[in-house]
Design a protein around this motif. Structure first.
Motif, PDB file in Angstrom:
ATOM      1  N   LEU A 213      42.042  57.514  14.919  1.00 24.02           N
ATOM      2  CA  LEU A 213      42.748  55.943  14.439  1.00 24.02           C
ATOM      3  C   LEU A 213      42.086  55.169  15.808  1.00 24.02           C
ATOM      4  O   LEU A 213      41.963  53.996  15.882  1.00 24.02           O
ATOM      5  CB  LEU A 213      43.668  56.156  14.569  1.00 24.02           C
ATOM      6  N   PRO A 214      41.853  56.006  17.605  1.00 21.55           N
ATOM      7  CA  PRO A 214      42.102  54.414  18.419  1.00 21.55           C
ATOM      8  C   PRO A 214      40.535  53.585  18.538  1.00 21.55           C
ATOM      9  O   PRO A 214      40.125  53.069  18.306  1.00 21.55           O
ATOM     10  CB  PRO A 214      41.816  56.366  19.534  1.00 21.55           C
ATOM     11  N   VAL A 215      39.376  55.137  18.099  1.00 22.21           N
ATOM     12  CA  VAL A 215      38.125  54.452  17.961  1.00 22.21           C
ATOM     13  C   VAL A 215      37.725  52.685  16.478  1.00 22.21           C
ATOM     14  O   VAL A 215      36.918  52.372  16.622  1.00 22.21           O
ATOM     15  CB  VAL A 215      36.873  55.828  17.178  1.00 22.21           C
ATOM     16  N   TYR A 216      38.628  53.500  15.093  1.00 15.18           N
ATOM     17  CA  TYR A 216      38.311  52.681  14.376  1.00 15.18           C
ATOM     18  C   TYR A 216      39.104  50.817  14.618  1.00 15.18           C
ATOM     19  O   TYR A 216      38.712  49.875  14.526  1.00 15.18           O
ATOM     20  CB  TYR A 216      39.461  53.248  13.678  1.00 15.18           C
ATOM     21  N   LEU A 217      40.440  51.412  15.442  1.00 13.09           N
ATOM     22  CA  LEU A 217      41.323  50.413  15.582  1.00 13.09           C
ATOM     23  C   LEU A 217      40.387  49.735  16.810  1.00 13.09           C
ATOM     24  O   LEU A 217      40.889  47.979  17.086  1.00 13.09           O
ATOM     25  CB  LEU A 217      42.299  50.274  16.028  1.00 13.09           C
ATOM     26  N   GLY A 218      39.673  49.746  17.615  1.00 12.51           N
ATOM     27  CA  GLY A 218      39.026  49.727  18.365  1.00 12.51           C
ATOM     28  C   GLY A 218      37.918  48.021  18.160  1.00 12.51           C
ATOM     29  O   GLY A 218      37.686  47.725  19.005  1.00 12.51           O
ATOM     30  N   GLY A 219      37.144  49.133  16.880  1.00 11.28           N
ATOM     31  CA  GLY A 219      35.860  48.747  16.333  1.00 11.28           C
ATOM     32  C   GLY A 219      36.146  47.176  15.679  1.00 11.28           C
ATOM     33  O   GLY A 219      35.793  46.250  15.631  1.00 11.28           O
ATOM     34  N   LEU A 220      37.222  47.707  14.736  1.00 14.30           N
ATOM     35  CA  LEU A 220      37.905  46.406  14.532  1.00 14.30           C
ATOM     36  C   LEU A 220      38.162  45.192  14.908  1.00 14.30           C
ATOM     37  O   LEU A 220      38.497  43.794  15.163  1.00 14.30           O
ATOM     38  CB  LEU A 220      38.716  46.822  13.021  1.00 14.30           C
ATOM     39  N   THR A 221      39.213  45.236  16.153  1.00 17.16           N
ATOM     40  CA  THR A 221      39.811  44.514  17.215  1.00 17.16           C
ATOM     41  C   THR A 221      38.934  43.910  17.507  1.00 17.16           C
ATOM     42  O   THR A 221      39.018  42.885  17.855  1.00 17.16           O
ATOM     43  CB  THR A 221      41.052  44.888  17.582  1.00 17.16           C
ATOM     44  N   ALA A 222      37.173  44.352  17.976  1.00 14.65           N
ATOM     45  CA  ALA A 222      36.515  43.961  18.465  1.00 14.65           C
ATOM     46  C   ALA A 222      36.386  42.840  18.004  1.00 14.65           C
ATOM     47  O   ALA A 222      35.903  41.532  19.022  1.00 14.65           O
ATOM     48  CB  ALA A 222      35.565  44.612  18.902  1.00 14.65           C
ATOM     49  N   LEU A 223      36.277  42.705  16.488  1.00 13.11           N
ATOM     50  CA  LEU A 223      35.648  41.432  16.355  1.00 13.11           C
ATOM     51  C   LEU A 223      36.771  40.228  16.135  1.00 13.11           C
ATOM     52  O   LEU A 223      36.298  39.449  16.308  1.00 13.11           O
ATOM     53  CB  LEU A 223      35.925  41.437  14.635  1.00 13.11           C
ATOM     54  N   LEU A 224      37.849  40.651  16.688  1.00 11.05           N
ATOM     55  CA  LEU A 224      38.863  39.041  16.742  1.00 11.05           C
ATOM     56  C   LEU A 224      38.673  38.386  17.701  1.00 11.05           C
ATOM     57  O   LEU A 224      38.716  36.980  17.942  1.00 11.05           O
ATOM     58  CB  LEU A 224      40.770  40.122  17.744  1.00 11.05           C
ATOM     59  N   PRO A 225      38.201  38.681  18.856  1.00  9.80           N
ATOM     60  CA  PRO A 225      37.960  37.521  19.953  1.00  9.80           C
ATOM     61  C   PRO A 225      37.368  36.447  19.222  1.00  9.80           C
ATOM     62  O   PRO A 225      36.655  34.832  19.714  1.00  9.80           O
ATOM     63  CB  PRO A 225      37.545  38.133  21.008  1.00  9.80           C
ATOM     64  N   VAL A 226      35.407  36.953  18.944  1.00 13.33           N
ATOM     65  CA  VAL A 226      34.472  36.333  18.126  1.00 13.33           C
ATOM     66  C   VAL A 226      35.541  35.432  17.481  1.00 13.33           C
ATOM     67  O   VAL A 226      34.787  34.498  17.469  1.00 13.33           O
ATOM     68  CB  VAL A 226      33.694  37.228  17.607  1.00 13.33           C
ATOM     69  N   TRP A 227      35.979  35.559  16.460  1.00 17.61           N
ATOM     70  CA  TRP A 227      36.404  34.781  15.220  1.00 17.61           C
ATOM     71  C   TRP A 227      37.822  33.940  16.074  1.00 17.61           C
ATOM     72  O   TRP A 227      38.170  32.898  15.137  1.00 17.61           O
ATOM     73  CB  TRP A 227      36.925  35.800  13.773  1.00 17.61           C
ATOM     74  N   LEU A 228      38.574  34.487  16.537  1.00 14.93           N
ATOM     75  CA  LEU A 228      39.404  33.908  16.920  1.00 14.93           C
ATOM     76  C   LEU A 228      38.586  32.341  17.676  1.00 14.93           C
ATOM     77  O   LEU A 228      39.296  31.022  17.650  1.00 14.93           O
ATOM     78  CB  LEU A 228      40.067  34.303  17.912  1.00 14.93           C
TER      79      LEU A 228
END
Length: 375
Positions: A213-228
């Motif tokens: 789960l930590p790896v999965y969440l880390g991969g998805l939340t890494a997209l947030l700064p770019v799309w913000l």
């Protein structure tokens, strides 16, 4: 936590080293240039003057003076209809014989207009301008008749215009169709691009085995700064370049965009678990993008949709995001007015994520059996 940050950093640096997401900005620049004028200008309209009177010339001058119509004189109807058929004209207006005589005698006048109804926007704008020009000309002639028959100018004004309307421009004043479509278009660009990116990251992590789960969440939340960052460009910088009205601050835009991105990530999780194939996911997204755009309430109002269609649109993140961002950034509403939309976006994100996890457990029977044994 270390696994989370390692995956977050790895995915984010990969996005920055190969910024394919910048293609979104390129496509935005190309696509939105059609709205650069913010409204339609100089639509070619043919006029056939069969009266050649001061009234007909006044009507033609009034129409030619509008910004949206450019008049072209024709001698016969056949030539005008030929050019209308070849899309060289948007409409053909015929000024009938004895127009001025009928006006002065108080008889009813019909002005034939042939329009190209395949383009509803241009056709509607021309209809409005023709009606406004005719009403203005009619008012002048009626005023002249009433003054000659003993009415004072004030009395004639009250009779001809008993009610004076006043329009208070709230939603992008003076800009009309383009400004209404523009926020929905930007929301759809964000939703479509982030869905593809989140699915790609999920499949990439799956290819390395069952990620914790930590790896999965880390991969998805890494997209947030770019799309913000993209949301700031799309909802603040680019509308400012095109000259659209904006009433929200950058902080308010981020506050509205963040729950929308979370909802899209949840939807991407569900799509990944349902399809689990890059080809199937891309094929599905290519078919549902346009229907989702129509269901989001940008082109057609949600209240006018059938009940079951409205219910489907309520499960789309773009529906709530378009409503919230357009209300705060175009209509000048406070972000507090969008709290209901924000709560719906957060609910959709949690709902889709939970549904995606459930579908994943059902498809992975061994993992489901292990979970049931622990319970």
């Amino acid at each position: 936590m270390k696994r989370y940050w390692d995956t977050f950093t790895q995915v984010l640096m990969g996005m920055l080293e190969r910024p394919m997401w910048m293609l979104l900005l390129v496509s935005l620049c190309i696509m939105s240039t059609v709205y650069a004028h913010r409204t339609v200008w100089d639509l070619p309209v043919a006029v056939i003057d069969q009266d050649h009177s001061p009234a007909s010339r006044l009507l033609i001058r009034n129409l030619d003076a509008t910004a949206r119509i450019k008049m072209h004189s024709y001698d016969n109807l056949d030539a005008a209809l030929h050019d209308l058929g070849w899309r060289r004209l948007f409409a053909v207006l015929i000024v009938p014989t004895d127009l001025e005589k009928k006006l002065l005698s108080g008889k009813r006048v019909t002005i034939p207009v042939y329009g190209d109804a395949t383009n509803r926007l241009a056709n509607g704008q021309i209809q409005q301008d023709v009606l406004a020009a005719y009403q203005d000309m009619l008012k002048r002639y009626n005023m002249s008749l009433m003054l000659r028959n003993g009415f004072s100018e004030r009395q004639a004004e009250v009779i001809l215009t008993p009610v004076v309307s006043q329009a208070v421009e709230v939603f992008n004043p003076g800009i009309s169709f383009a400004a209404i479509v523009f926020p929905g278009l930007l929301v759809m660009l964000l939703q479509h691009s982030l869905t593809i990116a989140s699915v790609r990251v999920s499949l990439m992590l799956r290819a390395q085995g069952k990620p914790p789960l930590p790896v999965y969440l880390g991969g998805l939340t890494a997209l947030l700064p770019v799309w913000l960052f993209l949301s700031i460009v799309l909802f603040v910088l680019w509308p400012w370049v095109l000259g659209y009205r904006q009433t929200a601050s950058i902080l308010e835009i981020l506050l509205l965009t963040f729950p929308f991105l979370l909802a899209v990530l949840g939807m991407g999780k569900l799509l990944t678990e349902c399809l689990r194939s890059v080809e199937m996911i891309y094929l599905t997204l290519s078919f549902i993008t346009m229907p989702v755009f129509y269901l989001s309430g940008t082109i057609w109002p949600l209240q006018a949709m059938p009940g079951w269609v409205h219910a489907i649109s309520a499960f789309l993140p773009s529906t709530w995001a378009t409503k919230a961002i357009a209300g705060v950034n175009q209509m000048g509403l406070s972000w507090h007015s969008a709290l209901y939309d924000i709560l719906n976006l957060l609910f959709l994100g949690a709902f889709y994520a939970a549904l995606g996890v459930g579908v994943g457990l059902l498809r992975d029977s061994g993992r489901l059996r292990t979970l049931l044994k622990r319970k």
